[in-house]
Design a protein around this motif. Sequence first.
Motif, PDB file in Angstrom:
ATOM      1  N   SER A 105       0.859  -1.179   0.000  1.00 31.39           N
ATOM      2  CA  SER A 105       0.000   0.000   0.000  1.00 31.39           C
ATOM      3  C   SER A 105       0.898   1.233   0.000  1.00 31.39           C
ATOM      4  CB  SER A 105      -0.890   0.013   1.241  1.00 31.39           C
ATOM      5  OG  SER A 105      -0.109   0.253   2.408  1.00 31.39           O
ATOM      6  N   PRO A 106       0.370   2.389  -0.404  1.00 29.50           N
ATOM      7  CA  PRO A 106       1.185   3.615  -0.319  1.00 29.50           C
ATOM      8  C   PRO A 106       1.668   3.882   1.107  1.00 29.50           C
ATOM      9  CG  PRO A 106      -0.699   3.989  -1.752  1.00 29.50           C
ATOM     10  CD  PRO A 106      -0.905   2.641  -1.112  1.00 29.50           C
ATOM     11  N   ALA A 107       0.816   3.639   2.084  1.00 30.42           N
ATOM     12  CA  ALA A 107       1.183   3.911   3.476  1.00 30.42           C
ATOM     13  C   ALA A 107       2.348   3.033   3.922  1.00 30.42           C
ATOM     14  CB  ALA A 107      -0.014   3.699   4.393  1.00 30.42           C
ATOM     15  N   GLU A 108       2.376   1.782   3.474  1.00 31.11           N
ATOM     16  CA  GLU A 108       3.436   0.858   3.888  1.00 31.11           C
ATOM     17  C   GLU A 108       4.805   1.304   3.380  1.00 31.11           C
ATOM     18  OE1 GLU A 108       1.028  -3.395   4.214  1.00 31.11           O
ATOM     19  OE2 GLU A 108       1.715  -2.687   2.254  1.00 31.11           O
ATOM     20  N   ILE A 109       4.894   1.629   2.098  1.00 26.19           N
ATOM     21  CA  ILE A 109       6.204   2.027   1.582  1.00 26.19           C
ATOM     22  C   ILE A 109       6.567   3.425   2.069  1.00 26.19           C
ATOM     23  CG2 ILE A 109       5.197   2.807  -0.614  1.00 26.19           C
ATOM     24  CD1 ILE A 109       8.796   1.569   0.150  1.00 26.19           C
ATOM     25  N   GLY A 110       5.579   4.262   2.329  1.00 27.53           N
ATOM     26  CA  GLY A 110       5.868   5.573   2.914  1.00 27.53           C
ATOM     27  C   GLY A 110       6.521   5.441   4.276  1.00 27.53           C
ATOM     28  N   ALA A 111       6.014   4.498   5.089  1.00 22.81           N
ATOM     29  CA  ALA A 111       6.580   4.266   6.421  1.00 22.81           C
ATOM     30  C   ALA A 111       7.976   3.659   6.321  1.00 22.81           C
ATOM     31  CB  ALA A 111       5.659   3.351   7.218  1.00 22.81           C
ATOM     32  N   ILE A 112       8.185   2.771   5.354  1.00 20.72           N
ATOM     33  CA  ILE A 112       9.507   2.157   5.169  1.00 20.72           C
ATOM     34  C   ILE A 112      10.541   3.221   4.817  1.00 20.72           C
ATOM     35  CG2 ILE A 112      10.864   0.644   3.656  1.00 20.72           C
ATOM     36  CD1 ILE A 112       8.391  -1.182   3.499  1.00 20.72           C
ATOM     37  N   LEU A 113      10.184   4.125   3.912  1.00 20.41           N
ATOM     38  CA  LEU A 113      11.113   5.198   3.542  1.00 20.41           C
ATOM     39  C   LEU A 113      11.471   6.052   4.753  1.00 20.41           C
ATOM     40  CD1 LEU A 113      12.688   6.962   1.554  1.00 20.41           C
ATOM     41  CD2 LEU A 113      10.543   8.173   1.053  1.00 20.41           C
ATOM     42  N   SER A 114      10.465   6.456   5.524  1.00 23.88           N
ATOM     43  CA  SER A 114      10.718   7.298   6.698  1.00 23.88           C
ATOM     44  C   SER A 114      11.596   6.589   7.720  1.00 23.88           C
ATOM     45  CB  SER A 114       9.385   7.702   7.346  1.00 23.88           C
ATOM     46  OG  SER A 114       8.640   8.535   6.478  1.00 23.88           O
ATOM     47  N   ASP A 115      11.297   5.295   7.967  1.00 23.30           N
ATOM     48  CA  ASP A 115      12.088   4.529   8.938  1.00 23.30           C
ATOM     49  C   ASP A 115      13.534   4.369   8.466  1.00 23.30           C
ATOM     50  OD1 ASP A 115       9.860   4.288  10.522  1.00 23.30           O
ATOM     51  OD2 ASP A 115       9.413   2.224   9.930  1.00 23.30           O
ATOM     52  N   ASP A 116      13.718   4.109   7.162  1.00 22.17           N
ATOM     53  CA  ASP A 116      15.066   3.922   6.632  1.00 22.17           C
ATOM     54  C   ASP A 116      15.862   5.227   6.640  1.00 22.17           C
ATOM     55  OD1 ASP A 116      14.706   1.246   6.299  1.00 22.17           O
ATOM     56  OD2 ASP A 116      15.002   1.210   4.125  1.00 22.17           O
ATOM     57  N   VAL A 117      15.188   6.349   6.434  1.00 21.02           N
ATOM     58  CA  VAL A 117      15.876   7.638   6.522  1.00 21.02           C
ATOM     59  C   VAL A 117      16.498   7.794   7.905  1.00 21.02           C
ATOM     60  CG1 VAL A 117      15.502  10.136   6.696  1.00 21.02           C
ATOM     61  CG2 VAL A 117      14.565   8.874   4.749  1.00 21.02           C
ATOM     62  N   ASP A 118      15.726   7.493   8.937  1.00 26.86           N
ATOM     63  CA  ASP A 118      16.229   7.603  10.313  1.00 26.86           C
ATOM     64  C   ASP A 118      17.339   6.586  10.591  1.00 26.86           C
ATOM     65  OD1 ASP A 118      14.381   9.609  10.732  1.00 26.86           O
ATOM     66  OD2 ASP A 118      12.905   8.291  11.682  1.00 26.86           O
ATOM     67  N   LYS A 119      17.137   5.363  10.101  1.00 26.94           N
ATOM     68  CA  LYS A 119      18.114   4.295  10.339  1.00 26.94           C
ATOM     69  C   LYS A 119      19.477   4.647   9.736  1.00 26.94           C
ATOM     70  CE  LYS A 119      18.909  -0.564   9.033  1.00 26.94           C
ATOM     71  NZ  LYS A 119      18.272  -1.773   8.447  1.00 26.94           N
ATOM     72  N   TRP A 120      19.477   5.064   8.468  1.00 19.12           N
ATOM     73  CA  TRP A 120      20.747   5.324   7.798  1.00 19.12           C
ATOM     74  C   TRP A 120      21.363   6.643   8.241  1.00 19.12           C
ATOM     75  CZ3 TRP A 120      22.774   1.162   6.526  1.00 19.12           C
ATOM     76  CH2 TRP A 120      22.054   0.127   5.930  1.00 19.12           C
ATOM     77  N   ALA A 121      20.542   7.581   8.688  1.00 14.81           N
ATOM     78  CA  ALA A 121      21.093   8.828   9.230  1.00 14.81           C
ATOM     79  C   ALA A 121      21.956   8.534  10.450  1.00 14.81           C
ATOM     80  CB  ALA A 121      19.960   9.789   9.597  1.00 14.81           C
ATOM     81  N   ALA A 122      21.501   7.604  11.286  1.00 16.87           N
ATOM     82  CA  ALA A 122      22.263   7.220  12.477  1.00 16.87           C
ATOM     83  C   ALA A 122      23.568   6.527  12.089  1.00 16.87           C
ATOM     84  CB  ALA A 122      21.416   6.314  13.363  1.00 16.87           C
ATOM     85  N   VAL A 123      23.512   5.661  11.053  1.00 11.83           N
ATOM     86  CA  VAL A 123      24.719   4.959  10.610  1.00 11.83           C
ATOM     87  C   VAL A 123      25.736   5.945  10.039  1.00 11.83           C
ATOM     88  CG1 VAL A 123      25.632   3.262   8.984  1.00 11.83           C
ATOM     89  CG2 VAL A 123      23.465   2.812  10.152  1.00 11.83           C
ATOM     90  N   ILE A 124      25.249   6.884   9.226  1.00  7.99           N
ATOM     91  CA  ILE A 124      26.120   7.879   8.614  1.00  7.99           C
ATOM     92  C   ILE A 124      26.787   8.745   9.682  1.00  7.99           C
ATOM     93  CG2 ILE A 124      26.082   9.994   7.205  1.00  7.99           C
ATOM     94  CD1 ILE A 124      23.935   8.538   5.474  1.00  7.99           C
ATOM     95  N   LYS A 125      26.015   9.128  10.695  1.00  5.99           N
ATOM     96  CA  LYS A 125      26.566   9.937  11.784  1.00  5.99           C
ATOM     97  C   LYS A 125      27.623   9.143  12.559  1.00  5.99           C
ATOM     98  CE  LYS A 125      25.211  12.597  15.869  1.00  5.99           C
ATOM     99  NZ  LYS A 125      24.068  13.035  16.731  1.00  5.99           N
ATOM    100  N   GLN A 126      27.320   7.886  12.838  1.00  8.16           N
ATOM    101  CA  GLN A 126      28.245   7.033  13.583  1.00  8.16           C
ATOM    102  C   GLN A 126      29.544   6.834  12.800  1.00  8.16           C
ATOM    103  OE1 GLN A 126      27.947   5.616  16.660  1.00  8.16           O
ATOM    104  NE2 GLN A 126      29.918   4.554  16.481  1.00  8.16           N
ATOM    105  N   ALA A 127      29.410   6.709  11.477  1.00  5.02           N
ATOM    106  CA  ALA A 127      30.597   6.485  10.632  1.00  5.02           C
ATOM    107  C   ALA A 127      31.384   7.766  10.391  1.00  5.02           C
ATOM    108  CB  ALA A 127      30.174   5.874   9.314  1.00  5.02           C
ATOM    109  N   GLY A 128      30.798   8.914  10.751  1.00  2.00           N
ATOM    110  CA  GLY A 128      31.492  10.189  10.556  1.00  2.00           C
ATOM    111  C   GLY A 128      31.553  10.625   9.115  1.00  2.00           C
ATOM    112  N   ILE A 129      30.574  10.184   8.297  1.00  2.41           N
ATOM    113  CA  ILE A 129      30.552  10.558   6.888  1.00  2.41           C
ATOM    114  C   ILE A 129      29.872  11.923   6.746  1.00  2.41           C
ATOM    115  CG2 ILE A 129      29.724   9.919   4.597  1.00  2.41           C
ATOM    116  CD1 ILE A 129      29.722   6.998   5.525  1.00  2.41           C
ATOM    117  N   GLN A 130      30.523  12.848   6.084  1.00  2.00           N
ATOM    118  CA  GLN A 130      29.991  14.198   5.901  1.00  2.00           C
ATOM    119  C   GLN A 130      29.091  14.290   4.683  1.00  2.00           C
ATOM    120  OE1 GLN A 130      30.600  16.683   8.185  1.00  2.00           O
ATOM    121  NE2 GLN A 130      31.625  15.048   9.323  1.00  2.00           N
ATOM    122  N   ALA A 131      28.022  15.072   4.813  1.00  2.00           N
ATOM    123  CA  ALA A 131      27.112  15.286   3.679  1.00  2.00           C
ATOM    124  C   ALA A 131      27.851  15.976   2.546  1.00  2.00           C
ATOM    125  CB  ALA A 131      25.917  16.111   4.119  1.00  2.00           C
ATOM    126  N   GLN A 132      27.547  15.570   1.332  1.00  2.00           N
ATOM    127  CA  GLN A 132      28.230  16.120   0.149  1.00  2.00           C
ATOM    128  C   GLN A 132      27.407  17.253  -0.466  1.00  2.00           C
ATOM    129  OE1 GLN A 132      29.311  12.922  -2.569  1.00  2.00           O
ATOM    130  NE2 GLN A 132      29.534  11.490  -0.877  1.00  2.00           N
TER     131      GLN A 132
END
Length: 333
Positions: A306-333
């Motif tokens: 459903s649209p709601a399901e993939i919308g929630a997956i995108l939002s959750d993954d944004v938060d998940k990978w933001a934490a990984v990127i911060k932990q790895a010390g990778i700077q935004a380009q």
Amino acid sequence: MAHATVRLTAGPAAHRRWHAAISGALLAVLLATAPAAQARYPDKPVRIIVPFGPGALADISMRLVAQKLGERFNEKVIVENRPGAGGIVAATATLNAERDGYTFIAFSSGTAISKSLFKLPYDPVKDFVPVSTVAYFDLILLAKAGGSLRSAADVLARAKQRPVVLGTINPGSTQNLSAELFKTSSHLNASIIPFKTTSDVISAVVRGDVDIAFDSYAAVKGIVDAGKLIPIAATGSRRSAWLPDVPTVREGGLNYEVTGWNAIFAAKGVPDEAVTLLNSQLNDVLKMPDVQQRLRDLGTEAKGSSPAEIGAILSDDVDKWAAVIKQAGIQAQ
């Protein structure tokens, strides 16, 4: 002198003329509005803009479903490749198109990563609306065939003896960040070496320059079939249909999971009817046995949502990978 009161009444003929006039006016109104009410959608080609070059997994998946959708719509569904870092070129083209329900975009788990990795001129969550997932896939941990690493447990044991070297493609890719997440979630004594291409990663594993590599099955199927590398673990929540004998990392005792996905989104503001119709047709297409088998051969699982399901997956993954990127010390380009 008596005055007679004269009452004028319309006869049957006058009544018929009056009804005919009213009916004619109503018919004119209905005919004037009928084309708008009965317009067929789609009545012209539909575009799906893909932020990758031809031959990529997302490109192949979208072309397959585009063909099937075109047959059902009796209109062409065109896949348009707009590659570029972070998907910015494709997203900008989608946002600049008419919001009429004839332009869509392929998003992926990489879209969630780009939210933190790049300084985007848009917000993939707020400026787009979800339609449906197309396919899910996991990554696999690969080791040299004939070597001593044959499971995730072997990797953890090796790390207690010396630092383990993990190979991936370029920094910020799903593969690279999946390795970063593996390292932090397992408290692994390891270093991560990025390479330009999957071929470079494979060569490094075969030479023994790196211990294990992270990549998708689709990217390494040929080298695995040739027996030069072996898959020792998969990153998904359960074993896959294409590698049923390969255990998940979670089965190896680690609280770790990475599931990649491809999906279709649209620019915010497109007609709800277009999103609803495409979602319904896409879900039907993804249930077709030939579509499921073709995507399974590529190392992916065809599955709509459903649209709601993939919308929630995108939002959750944004938060998940933001934490990984911060932990790895990778700077935004």
